[in-house]
Motif scaffolding. Structure first.
Motif, short mmCIF file in Angstrom:
data_model
loop_
_atom_site.label_atom_id
_atom_site.label_comp_id
_atom_site.label_asym_id
_atom_site.label_seq_id
_atom_site.Cartn_x
_atom_site.Cartn_y
_atom_site.Cartn_z
N VAL A 13 0.83 -1.20 0.00
CA VAL A 13 0.00 0.00 0.00
C VAL A 13 0.87 1.26 0.00
CG1 VAL A 13 -0.18 0.19 2.51
CG2 VAL A 13 -2.04 1.02 1.09
N CYS A 14 2.10 1.15 0.46
CA CYS A 14 3.00 2.30 0.48
C CYS A 14 3.49 2.68 -0.91
CB CYS A 14 4.21 2.00 1.37
SG CYS A 14 3.79 1.76 3.12
N GLN A 15 3.22 1.85 -1.91
CA GLN A 15 3.67 2.13 -3.26
C GLN A 15 2.60 2.85 -4.10
OE1 GLN A 15 4.81 -1.68 -4.81
NE2 GLN A 15 6.34 -2.04 -3.22
N ILE A 16 1.48 3.18 -3.49
CA ILE A 16 0.43 3.89 -4.21
C ILE A 16 0.84 5.34 -4.41
CG2 ILE A 16 -1.97 4.66 -4.11
CD1 ILE A 16 -2.64 2.12 -2.62
N ALA A 17 0.74 5.81 -5.66
CA ALA A 17 1.25 7.14 -6.01
C ALA A 17 0.16 8.19 -6.10
CB ALA A 17 2.01 7.06 -7.34
N VAL A 18 -1.08 7.83 -5.84
CA VAL A 18 -2.17 8.80 -5.92
C VAL A 18 -2.88 8.88 -4.57
CG1 VAL A 18 -2.54 8.46 -8.39
CG2 VAL A 18 -3.79 7.03 -6.76
N ARG A 19 -3.46 10.02 -4.30
CA ARG A 19 -4.26 10.19 -3.08
C ARG A 19 -5.64 9.61 -3.35
NH1 ARG A 19 -4.33 13.42 1.51
NH2 ARG A 19 -6.40 13.94 2.30
N ILE A 20 -6.00 8.59 -2.60
CA ILE A 20 -7.24 7.88 -2.88
C ILE A 20 -7.85 7.35 -1.58
CG2 ILE A 20 -5.99 5.73 -3.32
CD1 ILE A 20 -8.17 4.99 -5.31
N LEU A 21 -9.17 7.40 -1.52
CA LEU A 21 -9.92 6.91 -0.37
C LEU A 21 -10.06 5.39 -0.49
CD1 LEU A 21 -11.57 7.97 2.13
CD2 LEU A 21 -13.59 7.75 0.67
N GLN A 22 -9.55 4.64 0.48
CA GLN A 22 -9.57 3.18 0.45
C GLN A 22 -10.45 2.66 1.59
OE1 GLN A 22 -5.47 1.46 -0.35
NE2 GLN A 22 -4.96 3.61 0.02
N THR A 23 -11.41 1.81 1.24
CA THR A 23 -12.33 1.25 2.21
C THR A 23 -12.19 -0.27 2.23
OG1 THR A 23 -13.90 3.06 1.82
CG2 THR A 23 -14.73 1.08 2.93
N PHE A 24 -11.82 -0.82 3.37
CA PHE A 24 -11.67 -2.26 3.53
C PHE A 24 -12.89 -2.80 4.26
CE2 PHE A 24 -7.46 -0.94 2.54
CZ PHE A 24 -6.80 -2.03 2.01
N LYS A 25 -13.58 -3.73 3.62
CA LYS A 25 -14.80 -4.30 4.18
C LYS A 25 -14.56 -5.77 4.54
CE LYS A 25 -18.07 -1.31 1.70
NZ LYS A 25 -18.77 -0.81 2.92
N ARG A 26 -14.74 -6.08 5.82
CA ARG A 26 -14.53 -7.45 6.29
C ARG A 26 -15.83 -8.24 6.24
NH1 ARG A 26 -12.46 -7.15 11.90
NH2 ARG A 26 -14.65 -7.25 12.53
N MET A 27 -15.76 -9.38 5.59
CA MET A 27 -16.92 -10.27 5.50
C MET A 27 -16.82 -11.34 6.57
SD MET A 27 -16.89 -10.96 1.42
CE MET A 27 -15.50 -12.06 1.71
N GLU A 28 -17.96 -11.85 6.95
CA GLU A 28 -18.01 -12.95 7.90
C GLU A 28 -18.27 -14.25 7.14
OE1 GLU A 28 -17.13 -12.54 10.92
OE2 GLU A 28 -17.08 -10.35 10.83
N CYS A 29 -17.33 -15.17 7.21
CA CYS A 29 -17.45 -16.47 6.52
C CYS A 29 -17.32 -17.59 7.54
CB CYS A 29 -16.39 -16.62 5.44
SG CYS A 29 -16.50 -15.43 4.11
N GLY A 30 -18.24 -18.54 7.47
CA GLY A 30 -18.19 -19.65 8.41
C GLY A 30 -17.08 -20.63 8.13
N SER A 31 -16.81 -20.88 6.85
CA SER A 31 -15.78 -21.85 6.47
C SER A 31 -15.20 -21.45 5.13
CB SER A 31 -16.36 -23.26 6.39
OG SER A 31 -17.34 -23.36 5.36
N LEU A 32 -14.05 -22.03 4.80
CA LEU A 32 -13.40 -21.74 3.54
C LEU A 32 -14.24 -22.23 2.37
CD1 LEU A 32 -10.90 -20.67 2.06
CD2 LEU A 32 -9.86 -22.93 2.34
N VAL A 33 -14.97 -23.31 2.56
CA VAL A 33 -15.81 -23.86 1.50
C VAL A 33 -16.91 -22.88 1.11
CG1 VAL A 33 -17.33 -25.76 0.86
CG2 VAL A 33 -15.29 -26.21 2.22
#
Length: 283
Positions: free
Chosen positions: A81-101
């Motif tokens: 992420v430190c290599q991004i050259a533009v000013r940009i709004l980044q939103t990380f959304k965490r999902m809830e998953c019961g299993s990898l399957v």
């Protein structure tokens, strides 16, 4: 990683007892081979530029040498992420998953119910959707066709002429969405113009792809030179990232070790931050 099933198939075929003798002189075969213990004497070396659950699973399941096993990995990762050259709004959304399957279905349901309404309600045009897995790409493509959304696509199976056509349609603003696969980017590194917003359907395997794709975003510097049909020219460029606890290694490579722990285990399921230009020395 593409075609990882081939690697699993190779390991499944190791250390099996032959069904026929083929004229073998068994007096020259070591006794521990005849007894089926060869897997405990096999020395297996695995090298990778990054950690992945698939590699860890093979290492744990197939590394059965009687002398044990050792794993060497980088303790602290700074994050691409430190290599991004533009000013940009980044939103990380965490999902809830019961299993990898169930992660694939959970990711699709989350995208349809949470991300798409947000994009459509804010009239975000020129949106690139980055998809690492081809099966997810096909699923999203069928969804976009069913919903009759304005989109074009670029994958590893797209012909050169269709790639040029898709890039032109997206650049001019004739298509609102661009479905873009990681494997195509791996082999081509095509420069996609006209990107205003990016959605990472899943984080890429290779961390440098995150900064490369994000740097495609037009932050407004060349907006006056682009004759495109936009309705969101006043909105800020944005980046949305979908992840779950099963994407821990990918997340660590992108945002860094310390930030990944906060995103994975913090109380907030949605975290937003702004990456400054790399010329400012901030990330």
């Amino acid at each position: 990683m593409q075609n990882w099933q081939h690697v699993q198939l190779i390991f499944d075929k190791l250390h099996l007892q032959p069904q026929e003798t083929h004229g073998c002189d068994f007096s020259r075969v070591r006794s521990w081979c005849l007894q089926g213990w060869s897997k405990h004497y096999c020395q297996t070396l695995m090298f990778s530029s990054f950690q992945a659950p698939e590699i860890n699973a093979v290492f744990t399941k197939m590394g059965l040498n009687y002398f044990g096993k050792v794993k060497i990995a980088t303790a602290e990762l700074p994050g691409s992420v430190c290599q991004i050259a533009v000013r940009i709004l980044q939103t990380f959304k965490r999902m809830e998953c019961g299993s990898l399957v169930d992660s694939s279905d959970s990711r699709f349901d989350f995208f349809v119910s949470e991300v798409m309404p947000q994009i459509q309600s804010s009239l975000r045009t020129q949106t690139m959707i980055f998809i690492p897995n081809y099966f997810d790409f096909v699923r999203l493509r069928n969804y976009f066709i069913k919903e009759e959304l304005s989109f074009t696509e670029i994958s590893e199976y797209t012909s050169r002429s269709n790639v040029s056509r898709a890039r032109s349609l997206f650049y001019r603003g004739d298509r609102q969405f661009l479905l873009y696969t990681e494997r195509f980017h791996f082999f081509n590194r095509a420069r996609i113009g006209g990107v205003r917003h990016v959605v990472f359907y899943q984080l890429p395997y290779y961390e440098e792809f995150y900064s490369e794709i994000t740097n495609y975003v037009d932050s407004g510097r060349d907006r006056g030179q682009m004759a495109v049909k936009r309705t969101d020219c006043g909105s800020a460029a944005s980046c949305i990232v979908l992840f779950s606890r099963f994407d821990a290694h990918r997340l660590e490579r992108v945002v860094g070790t310390s930030r990944s722990m906060t995103l994975l285990h913090g109380p907030q399921r949605t975290v937003t931050f702004v990456t400054e230009s790399v010329t400012d020395g901030q990330c």
